[in-house]
Write an enzyme that holds these catalytic residues in place. Structure first.
Site, PDB file in Angstrom:
ATOM      1  N   ARG A 290      30.395  37.160  39.201  1.00  0.00           N
ATOM      2  CA  ARG A 290      31.175  36.627  38.083  1.00  0.00           C
ATOM      3  C   ARG A 290      30.298  35.692  37.264  1.00  0.00           C
ATOM      4  NH1 ARG A 290      36.717  34.692  36.796  1.00  0.00           N
ATOM      5  NH2 ARG A 290      36.512  34.274  34.578  1.00  0.00           N
TER       6      ARG A 290
ATOM      7  N   ARG B 131      35.679  41.410  34.536  1.00  0.00           N
ATOM      8  CA  ARG B 131      35.011  40.639  35.592  1.00  0.00           C
ATOM      9  C   ARG B 131      35.153  41.351  36.927  1.00  0.00           C
ATOM     10  NH1 ARG B 131      39.337  36.373  34.245  1.00  0.00           N
ATOM     11  NH2 ARG B 131      38.618  37.201  32.300  1.00  0.00           N
TER      12      ARG B 131
ATOM     13  N   ASP C 199      38.091  37.434  40.015  1.00  0.00           N
ATOM     14  CA  ASP C 199      38.723  36.246  39.444  1.00  0.00           C
ATOM     15  C   ASP C 199      39.601  35.655  40.538  1.00  0.00           C
ATOM     16  OD1 ASP C 199      39.543  34.357  37.577  1.00  0.00           O
ATOM     17  OD2 ASP C 199      41.082  35.643  36.711  1.00  0.00           O
TER      18      ASP C 199
ATOM     19  N   ASP D  77      42.091  32.477  41.092  1.00  0.00           N
ATOM     20  CA  ASP D  77      42.800  31.380  40.432  1.00  0.00           C
ATOM     21  C   ASP D  77      43.655  30.628  41.444  1.00  0.00           C
ATOM     22  OD1 ASP D  77      41.846  31.883  37.859  1.00  0.00           O
ATOM     23  OD2 ASP D  77      43.485  33.258  37.390  1.00  0.00           O
TER      24      ASP D  77
END
Length: 180
Positions: free
Chosen positions: A87, A96, A99, A101
């Site tokens: 990334r 990407r 990810d 989060d």
């Protein structure tokens, strides 16, 4: 307040581990080496990219985890794992390989500091809890419901079911189980 920590996983580009689903599995397997215990993981979903972005579909999920770190240190670890899978943050909302989060950290509320969205540039965003986009993202809410069906938004108090019901029906229909 909950004692749960929830992390969203997604990707739509291959990594050194292979296609996106393999990358998500490898990232989950790597987390214990960073002091993150994976308690449970929602099934993987295939979801279209955000409206207005022409790119491959994403594979998304949500993991329920345990970690001793404070939220900012945990977010740093998640960013380090992302980097190990290739990334690179050059452009906001770009395709990407991975990810990660931080969606919710034990029900804590941390207001975002600084610009968000397109105004924030390409680098990592500062910590905000719950994740600012959580309530409007079907690709997060559907797997979140699988792993934490009784979850409630720490600010609004709305249940995950209520948030899903408020989404456009076409958006929810476009999110489908990932096969493979």
């Amino acid at each position: 307040m909950s004692d749960r920590i929830l992390v969203a996983l997604g990707g739509n580009q291959p990594s050194v581990q292979g296609p996106p689903a393999a990358t998500l599995r490898a990232a989950l397997a790597m987390m214990p080496g960073f002091g993150v215990k994976v308690v449970s993981v929602a099934p993987f979903y295939r979801t279209p990219a955000l409206a207005g972005y022409i790119q491959p579909d994403y594979v998304n999920s949500v993991a329920l985890i345990e970690a001793a770190d404070p939220p900012d240190a945990l977010l740093d670890k998640l960013h380090r794992i992302e980097a190990l899978f290739g990334r690179v943050r050059r452009e906001r909302w770009a395709p990407r390989p991975l990810d990660l989060d931080l969606l919710d950290f034990r029900g804590e509320v941390v207001l975002a500091e600084g610009p968000r969205g397109a105004d924030a540039g390409a680098g990592p965003l500062p910590l905000a809890l719950p994740h600012p986009g959580i309530a409007a993202r079907g690709f997060v809410l559907l797997p979140l419901r699988d792993v934490a069906p009784d979850w409630r938004h720490p600010v609004t108090g709305k249940s995950v079911g209520e948030l899903i019901a408020a989404l456009p029906e076409a958006e929810v229909r476009a999110i489908r189980p990932h096969k493979g």
